[in-house]
Design a protein around this motif. Structure first.
Motif, PDB file in Angstrom:
ATOM      1  N   ILE A 151      49.022  35.008  13.832  1.00 28.14           N
ATOM      2  CA  ILE A 151      49.776  35.583  12.715  1.00 28.14           C
ATOM      3  C   ILE A 151      51.241  35.613  13.110  1.00 28.14           C
ATOM      4  O   ILE A 151      51.584  35.725  14.299  1.00 28.14           O
ATOM      5  N   ASN A 152      52.126  35.505  12.132  1.00 31.81           N
ATOM      6  CA  ASN A 152      53.559  35.494  12.408  1.00 31.81           C
ATOM      7  C   ASN A 152      54.215  36.848  12.219  1.00 31.81           C
ATOM      8  O   ASN A 152      55.095  37.233  12.983  1.00 31.81           O
ATOM      9  N   ARG A 153      53.796  37.567  11.165  1.00 36.07           N
ATOM     10  CA  ARG A 153      54.432  38.848  10.870  1.00 36.07           C
ATOM     11  C   ARG A 153      53.428  39.837  10.284  1.00 36.07           C
ATOM     12  O   ARG A 153      52.557  39.457   9.509  1.00 36.07           O
ATOM     13  N   ILE A 154      53.604  41.092  10.682  1.00 37.66           N
ATOM     14  CA  ILE A 154      52.848  42.205  10.111  1.00 37.66           C
ATOM     15  C   ILE A 154      53.861  43.268   9.704  1.00 37.66           C
ATOM     16  O   ILE A 154      54.678  43.704  10.520  1.00 37.66           O
ATOM     17  N   THR A 155      53.833  43.656   8.442  1.00 30.46           N
ATOM     18  CA  THR A 155      54.724  44.708   7.960  1.00 30.46           C
ATOM     19  C   THR A 155      53.887  45.878   7.466  1.00 30.46           C
ATOM     20  O   THR A 155      52.892  45.684   6.766  1.00 30.46           O
ATOM     21  N   CYS A 156      54.273  47.075   7.844  1.00 33.18           N
ATOM     22  CA  CYS A 156      53.569  48.279   7.410  1.00 33.18           C
ATOM     23  C   CYS A 156      54.214  48.808   6.129  1.00 33.18           C
ATOM     24  O   CYS A 156      55.443  48.955   6.058  1.00 33.18           O
ATOM     25  N   LEU A 157      53.390  49.081   5.129  1.00 29.14           N
ATOM     26  CA  LEU A 157      53.878  49.500   3.817  1.00 29.14           C
ATOM     27  C   LEU A 157      53.662  50.998   3.571  1.00 29.14           C
ATOM     28  O   LEU A 157      52.641  51.555   3.968  1.00 29.14           O
ATOM     29  N   ARG A 158      54.618  51.604   2.899  1.00 25.85           N
ATOM     30  CA  ARG A 158      54.457  52.966   2.409  1.00 25.85           C
ATOM     31  C   ARG A 158      54.123  52.876   0.918  1.00 25.85           C
ATOM     32  O   ARG A 158      54.954  52.514   0.097  1.00 25.85           O
ATOM     33  N   CYS A 159      52.859  53.191   0.604  1.00 25.56           N
ATOM     34  CA  CYS A 159      52.392  53.098  -0.782  1.00 25.56           C
ATOM     35  C   CYS A 159      52.116  54.503  -1.333  1.00 25.56           C
ATOM     36  O   CYS A 159      52.124  55.491  -0.585  1.00 25.56           O
ATOM     37  N   ARG A 160      51.838  54.572  -2.602  1.00 25.39           N
ATOM     38  CA  ARG A 160      51.601  55.877  -3.238  1.00 25.39           C
ATOM     39  C   ARG A 160      50.453  56.619  -2.565  1.00 25.39           C
ATOM     40  O   ARG A 160      50.529  57.831  -2.346  1.00 25.39           O
ATOM     41  N   TYR A 161      49.380  55.912  -2.248  1.00 25.11           N
ATOM     42  CA  TYR A 161      48.197  56.560  -1.682  1.00 25.11           C
ATOM     43  C   TYR A 161      48.095  56.407  -0.162  1.00 25.11           C
ATOM     44  O   TYR A 161      47.030  56.654   0.413  1.00 25.11           O
ATOM     45  N   SER A 162      49.173  56.005   0.474  1.00 24.20           N
ATOM     46  CA  SER A 162      49.157  55.877   1.932  1.00 24.20           C
ATOM     47  C   SER A 162      48.945  57.246   2.573  1.00 24.20           C
ATOM     48  O   SER A 162      49.577  58.230   2.181  1.00 24.20           O
ATOM     49  N   GLU A 163      48.062  57.292   3.569  1.00 16.10           N
ATOM     50  CA  GLU A 163      47.798  58.553   4.273  1.00 16.10           C
ATOM     51  C   GLU A 163      48.581  58.655   5.576  1.00 16.10           C
ATOM     52  O   GLU A 163      48.746  59.744   6.117  1.00 16.10           O
TER      53      GLU A 163
END
Length: 233
Positions: free
Chosen positions: A101-113
């Motif tokens: 894999i080249n890139r992993i980005t962590c997302l902040r979503c509405r239901y993110s815990e």
């Protein structure tokens, strides 16, 4: 292959980072004159000889620079909301790095815990997985980014979003063309909100299905990564 080490600045600074030096000098007990192989994580390998072996700084003499044939020829970017249990996120980083894999980005979503991650820990796991699987590409792991900010700035030949809620979706194999770069969004355990799904589609992301089974967040991301690899074989 001789023992593989990771040194991202090997050309400008021909010595191993401290953690790699500790592994070299203390765990492996290598000595001056021993041959090693170093990757810069950017696709290159360097044949080298140890000239000064020390737990904090192993100095080397580079004897050959190699450019191995890439194991995959596309840019694979998984953007995922981190799991509540960090062990699962660490597992994902390890396995996707092994697969490629080249890139992993962590997302902040509405239901993110989970709102925080330990990048240093994830990078350490990625280094170990890269060396264990004899890779020369070190994945870029990005800290938490707001979902809407990410989709507004995201680029790629193909942009996809996977989610659990109902809606018209295609299998990745039915819309993806091999040899093309791809970014795939994977939602939190509570899924993307309807507003987030609509916003992603409006930003050019295609809804995709990862099969008939309901998958955990980290499993969905791994399946997506592996599917792209299979389609590029």
């Amino acid at each position: 292959m001789e023992h593989l080490f990771y040194a991202p600045d090997i050309v400008l600074n021909p010595e191993l980072p401290e953690e790699e030096s500790q592994h070299c000098a203390r765990a492996l007990r290598l000595k001056n004159g021993d041959a090693i192989t170093v990757t810069d994580g950017k696709g290159f390998l360097y044949k080298a000889i140890l000239t000064e072996t020390h737990p904090k700084h192993c100095r080397i003499d580079i004897t050959e620079k190699l450019k191995p044939q890439p194991l995959w020829n596309v840019d694979i970017h998984i953007a995922i909301s981190p799991t509540k249990n960090m062990d699962r996120m660490e597992w994902l980083v390890e396995k996707t790095t092994e697969i490629g894999i080249n890139r992993i980005t962590c997302l902040r979503c509405r239901y993110s815990e989970r709102r925080e991650i330990k990048l240093q820990r994830l990078n350490k796991i990625a280094v170990s997985a890269m060396k264990q699987s004899q890779k020369t590409t070190f994945p870029e792991i990005n800290g938490i980014v707001d979902f809407r900010e990410f989709i507004a700035l995201s680029t790629g030949d193909y942009k996809m979003i996977g989610y659990c809620s109902e809606g018209q979706k295609n299998l990745i194999k039915d819309i993806y063309t091999p040899a093309k770069n791809v970014v795939i969004l994977i939602g939190p355990e509570g899924d993307f909100s309807p507003e987030e799904i609509n916003a992603a589609i409006a930003a050019g992301f295609s809804p995709v299905s990862l099969g008939k089974s309901r998958l955990r967040t980290e499993t969905a991301a791994l399946v997506a990564c592996h599917t792209i690899h299979v389609l590029n074989m």
